[in-house]
Design a protein around this motif. Structure first.
Motif, PDB file in Angstrom:
ATOM      1  N   GLY A 563       0.817  -1.213   0.000  1.00 16.00           N
ATOM      2  CA  GLY A 563       0.000   0.000   0.000  1.00 16.00           C
ATOM      3  C   GLY A 563       0.847   1.257   0.000  1.00 16.00           C
ATOM      4  O   GLY A 563       0.555   2.225  -0.723  1.00 16.00           O
ATOM      5  N   ALA A 566       2.491   1.593  -3.366  1.00 23.82           N
ATOM      6  CA  ALA A 566       1.498   2.082  -4.322  1.00 23.82           C
ATOM      7  C   ALA A 566       1.316   3.586  -4.183  1.00 23.82           C
ATOM      8  O   ALA A 566       1.205   4.310  -5.186  1.00 23.82           O
ATOM      9  N   TYR A 570       1.875   6.542  -6.931  1.00 22.19           N
ATOM     10  CA  TYR A 570       0.825   7.526  -7.250  1.00 22.19           C
ATOM     11  C   TYR A 570       1.350   8.942  -7.095  1.00 22.19           C
ATOM     12  O   TYR A 570       1.097   9.803  -7.947  1.00 22.19           O
ATOM     13  N   GLU A 579      -1.897   1.275  -9.091  1.00 17.17           N
ATOM     14  CA  GLU A 579      -3.080   0.414  -9.037  1.00 17.17           C
ATOM     15  C   GLU A 579      -2.696  -1.054  -8.901  1.00 17.17           C
ATOM     16  O   GLU A 579      -3.292  -1.801  -8.120  1.00 17.17           O
ATOM     17  N   LYS A 581      -0.025  -2.449  -7.587  1.00 22.26           N
ATOM     18  CA  LYS A 581       0.443  -2.754  -6.231  1.00 22.26           C
ATOM     19  C   LYS A 581      -0.713  -2.721  -5.238  1.00 22.26           C
ATOM     20  O   LYS A 581      -0.817  -3.569  -4.343  1.00 22.26           O
ATOM     21  N   ALA A 582      -1.580  -1.724  -5.378  1.00 21.79           N
ATOM     22  CA  ALA A 582      -2.704  -1.604  -4.451  1.00 21.79           C
ATOM     23  C   ALA A 582      -3.655  -2.785  -4.578  1.00 21.79           C
ATOM     24  O   ALA A 582      -4.165  -3.296  -3.577  1.00 21.79           O
ATOM     25  N   ALA A 603      -4.067   1.045   0.774  1.00 24.27           N
ATOM     26  CA  ALA A 603      -4.179   0.550  -0.594  1.00 24.27           C
ATOM     27  C   ALA A 603      -5.530   0.933  -1.193  1.00 24.27           C
ATOM     28  O   ALA A 603      -5.612   1.330  -2.361  1.00 24.27           O
ATOM     29  N   SER A 604      -6.593   0.819  -0.421  1.00 23.71           N
ATOM     30  CA  SER A 604      -7.907   1.246  -0.908  1.00 23.71           C
ATOM     31  C   SER A 604      -7.914   2.741  -1.185  1.00 23.71           C
ATOM     32  O   SER A 604      -8.561   3.220  -2.127  1.00 23.71           O
ATOM     33  N   VAL A 606      -5.344   4.518  -2.234  1.00 25.41           N
ATOM     34  CA  VAL A 606      -4.653   4.717  -3.503  1.00 25.41           C
ATOM     35  C   VAL A 606      -5.583   4.379  -4.672  1.00 25.41           C
ATOM     36  O   VAL A 606      -5.630   5.100  -5.677  1.00 25.41           O
ATOM     37  N   LEU A 607      -6.339   3.293  -4.545  1.00 23.99           N
ATOM     38  CA  LEU A 607      -7.286   2.949  -5.604  1.00 23.99           C
ATOM     39  C   LEU A 607      -8.334   4.039  -5.781  1.00 23.99           C
ATOM     40  O   LEU A 607      -8.764   4.334  -6.901  1.00 23.99           O
TER      41      LEU A 607
END
Length: 893
Positions: A563, A566, A570, A579, A581-582, A603-604, A606-607
């Motif tokens: 995360g 990622a 970003y 994306e 990696k996340a 991670a969420s 980053v998405l």
């Protein structure tokens, strides 16, 4: 009229044993079956098949159903079976053989005159045994002899005599021994010769179907889960199930009773105490009572609790006797669950206060030679929190509180620990527990107290050197965590340096057993470096964890590191890399993931940020909610700053600049300011000012951060251009041009700003070239938001040739319109593809048919279709071609 004495019939002379006592007829009678007896066909079939061997042994614990099984089988035979209950076995050889001969006679075996009953209770003539074997050998039909309660036969001479007759009788005798223990016969020889059939304790245990049928006979029906729990607790023990069923039948809520009954308050307790415990010698009873506090035990541990050295022999004998002591292998034993419950209750009643002392003694032994989980359990049961904390910290296992695998268990176990006694170990455990429960302030206070205590010179001379090194290393781990939570990179670096220095002082076995400690340490260090904006150093620390292996205990830190990596991608402007990696972090597609490990919120987040760049705002908002729900409520500055920034960007995209400003104004407490957090927050605020027609305010907000942050340079250039200062905008973009470490999320925006500048200078060719460049760079990552933000000047250009061709299908509707495949906006994959789904997609990309894929993977066509349907759902597509294209875009193929 009286009958003269001489004419009266002479009464039959009762047959007697060698002592002159009449035979007890009950010992020859096949026992009557209870009304609720359940016939078990699988066992009856096994006994029928057992007639192919001369010897059958049915051996199991008291109440395992051995006698009733043999009685049911004997009653169902189409010819008489000789039955003998061996209760007279301890009266001498002659008595035993007299009873055995009487059993054969009553079963219809004619005995010749030369086979006379023994005349002496204590001996039997060898010739008698020889003649009996010869008579059996010539029998027209083999004689089946069942000897029940054969465990009463303890005289080796009787066993030798019986073995002699069995061997010499050949096929004329089939012997069935029903016993609690293995008979003294040389079973290894029978086994080697294939001359024996055995039905053991495990086979006598009730299966789920049999248990359900038995309960149904008592009018009880349980759901599968409740039935499974009852079987686990009783281990399928026949008497236990029957007694439970009888007791439950008298309750108003039988189901609740069967789930919650206290074994020591039932007739089961009377049965086990009478039939098992009280039949043992005093030393054996003492050992059973003391080991009842243990889930499992070996002879050395049992000796530690008894203070003797005879546990090995006793335990082997108890297991041999099927006395509710189960052998687990590798020298370890355990008690039957119900027997253990009853023994513990009996221990508390008969020896008050001893249980606590036994737990403490067990914890001490296990600390040296056993497992950590058992050590902690017994230390907690003894209310010895100092010992529990010493074990957890000294074993280098404090990181398990943060891995997600044992967090809840450890938190619950230490919930009874008060603030005293205070020691470095107890303070560290309290600190870890409080932080894991999100009470960071109290946790950091306890950590500070532990660190101060460890800094005193006198401490190092008190404890074992290895334990002290482990304690200091555990403190370094929590210091790194504190640094992450307070945004203090320097503190994290100091903690990491201490950990590296201490590493050689800690036993290698502990480091190998707990890879999560250094995985967590590098995670916290990487997060602190990321907060400081030192992306390269952060990547080094974080990648160390991701590449270090796939142990279950490091799954959570690996997810967190992915995360963070990622987020770095970003922030550098590489959304597709971010994306990928996340997605790996939030899904459990890989075999090393554990369902017990929570999803990392970063991670969420980053998405969600990537979704904003793609102008997928509904999905971005859903991911923001997921990030808020998954993220611990720690004051983690990285996650909090990211949450504010992405929230502000969503609000801007929704057309609410005022709310975006409020989101950007949220202060993230930290010891050190983060350059990227300040830059991106300022960028959101500047964009909000720009949206409300205040370009000068936007420029002023960004000018202090222009030197190092690309996002600020681009944002300031847009603001300068909006204010009509084209030259200033060009200067800002020129400062960014030499940088090669920025991705398409930055370069696309730069190209669009330059294109807008070109319009002002009349360079229409250059403008179209720059827009085309932006479209080409954005297309792969589907970066739509930069084009939405660019302003009204862009729309007419996008409808020109050849720009329209570059924009169709992802930015603008394709030839088939908004409803067509090219015009549909693709959504990011939120759920990862399984390994098998990827196998199917790879073959799909090779233009293989469904049938060909099925043949190649050795699965059915329906299975392939199931995998395809699942992959389509995850990839947000409906067709094969689109699935392959989408998977390639995401780097999955």
């Amino acid at each position: 009229m009286a009958i003269p004495d001489e004419h009266r019939p002479t009464p039959p002379v009762p047959r007697t044993d060698p002592r002159g006592d009449p035979f007890l007829r009950t010992q020859f009678a096949v026992p009557a079956l209870p009304v609720t007896f359940l016939r078990r066909d699988r066992l009856l079939k096994h006994l029928d098949e057992a007639l192919a061997t001369p010897l059958t042994v049915v051996h199991g614990a008291a109440g395992a159903g051995k006698t009733f099984l043999a009685a049911d089988w004997a009653s169902a035979r189409d010819r008489p079976i000789a039955w003998l209950t061996a209760r007279a076995a301890d009266q001498g050889h002659g008595v035993f053989w007299a009873y055995l001969l009487e059993a054969l006679r009553l079963a219809g075996l004619p005995l010749p005159p030369d086979i006379e009953f023994p005349t002496e209770a204590g001996r039997v003539d060898d010739g008698l045994l020889l003649r009996l074997a010869a008579r059996l050998e010539t029998a027209d039909v083999p004689v089946v002899l069942v000897i029940d309660e054969y465990d009463r036969v303890t005289d080796p001479e009787i066993t030798d005599q019986l073995g002699f007759v069995l061997t010499q009788a050949g096929r004329g005798l089939h012997l069935v021994l029903v016993t609690r223990t293995e008979p003294l016969l040389p079973l290894h020889r029978y086994r080697a010769a294939g001359a024996i059939t055995e039905i053991r304790n495990a086979e006598l245990a009730f299966t789920p179907d049999e248990a359900a049928d038995l309960l149904a006979m008592h009018g009880l029906r349980l759901p599968a889960a409740d039935l499974g729990a009852l079987l686990e607790r009783t281990r399928g023990w026949a008497a236990g199930l029957r007694l439970c069923a009888l007791a439950a039948g008298e309750e108003t809520d039988p189901r609740t009773y069967l789930k919650e009954f206290e074994a020591d308050r039932t007739t089961i307790a009377d049965f086990l105490l009478t039939e098992v415990l009280k039949r043992q010698r005093a030393e054996t009873q003492d050992l059973l009572l003391r080991t009842s506090i243990l889930e499992r035990f070996c002879p050395d541990l049992a000796d530690a609790l008894t203070g003797r050295t005879d546990a090995g022999l006793i335990l082997a004998q108890l297991h041999h006797e099927n006395a509710f002591v189960e052998y687990l292998g590798h020298g370890w034993f355990r008690l039957h669950p119900l027997f253990g419950e009853i023994l513990r209750a009996h221990l508390r009643m008969s020896r008050p206060g001893l249980e606590t002392a036994l737990h403490r003694r067990a914890a001490q032994w296990l600390r040296r030679s056993g497992s950590l989980a058992e050590t902690l359990g017994h230390a907690a049961a003894a209310n010895d929190w100092q010992a529990a904390a010493d074990a957890l910290v000294g074993d280098l296992a404090i990181g398990e509180i943060f891995t997600g695998l044992h967090s809840d268990e450890l938190s619950e176990l230490f919930s009874g620990m008060s603030a005293d006694p205070a020691s470095p170990a107890t303070d560290l455990v309290c600190a870890a527990r409080e932080i894991s429960r999100c009470d960071v302030e109290r946790g950091l206070s306890r950590l500070e107290r532990a660190a101060q205590a460890l800094a005193r010179p006198s401490v190092s001379s008190v404890d074992d050197a290895a334990d002290m090194a482990a304690t200091r290393l555990s403190c370094a781990l929590l210091e790194a965590l504190a640094a992450r939570l307070t945004g203090s990179p320097g503190r994290a670096e100091r903690a990491a340096a201490v950990a590296v220095r201490l590493q050689p002082e800690v036993p290698e076995r502990l480091l190998e057993a707990h890879p999560e400690l250094f995985a967590l340490l590098h995670t916290y260090l990487g997060s602190a470096r990321l907060w400081a904006g030192r992306f390269g150093e952060a990547q080094a620390a974080l990648s160390t964890v991701v590449d270090a292996g796939r142990a279950a205990s490091t799954a959570q830190p690996r997810k967190e590191c992915l995360g963070h990596l990622a987020l770095i991608d970003y922030l550098k402007g590489f959304p597709a890399r971010a994306e990928r990696k996340a997605l790996t972090a939030v899904t459990a597609a890989d075999s090393w993931e554990s369902p017990q490990v929570p999803e990392p919120g970063l991670a969420s987040l980053v998405l969600a940020a990537v979704a904003v760049d793609r102008d997928e705002l509904d999905r971005a908002e859903a991911l923001l909610d997921a990030a808020a729900g998954a993220r611990r409520s720690w004051p983690d500055p990285v996650a909090r700053a990211g949450q504010s920034i992405v929230t502000g960007r969503v609000l801007l995209a929704r057309g609410d600049p005022h709310a975006a400003l409020e989101a950007a104004d949220r202060v993230v407490p930290a010891d050190v300011a983060s350059p990227w957090a300040e830059a991106h927050t300022a960028s959101v605020a500047a964009a909000a000012h720009l949206a409300e027609g205040r370009p000068d305010k936007a420029v002023k907000l960004l000018e202090e951060l222009l030197e190092d942050e690309p996002v600020c340079l681009v944002g300031a250039a847009r603001a300068e251009l909006a204010a009509g200062r084209t030259g200033a905008a060009a200067e800002l973009l020129d400062r960014l041009s030499p940088r090669g470490d920025v991705g398409p999320a930055i370069t696309v925006r730069v190209a669009l700003v330059r294109a807008q500048m070109a319009e002002g200078t009349g360079d229409l060719t250059g403008q179209r070239r720059l827009v085309a460049q932006a479209l080409r760079e954005a297309r792969r990552d589907r970066l739509r938001r930069p084009f939405r933000e660019a302003g009204p000047w862009l729309a007419p250009l996008l409808h020109t040739v050849p720009l329209r061709a570059l924009a169709e299908g992802w930015l603008m509707p394709g030839p088939q319109g908004p409803g067509g495949p090219q015009g549909s906006e693709e959504l990011p994959v939120i759920e990862g593809l399984s390994a098998r789904e990827r196998d199917v997609l790879r073959r799909l990309a090779q233009m293989m048919s469904t049938e060909e894929i099925a043949a190649d993977l050795y699965v059915s066509v329906n299975t392939v279709k199931t995998h395809l349907k699942s992959a389509y759902r995850k990839l947000s597509v409906n067709r094969r071609h689109d699935a392959v294209h989408r998977a390639r875009d995401l780097g999955l193929l």
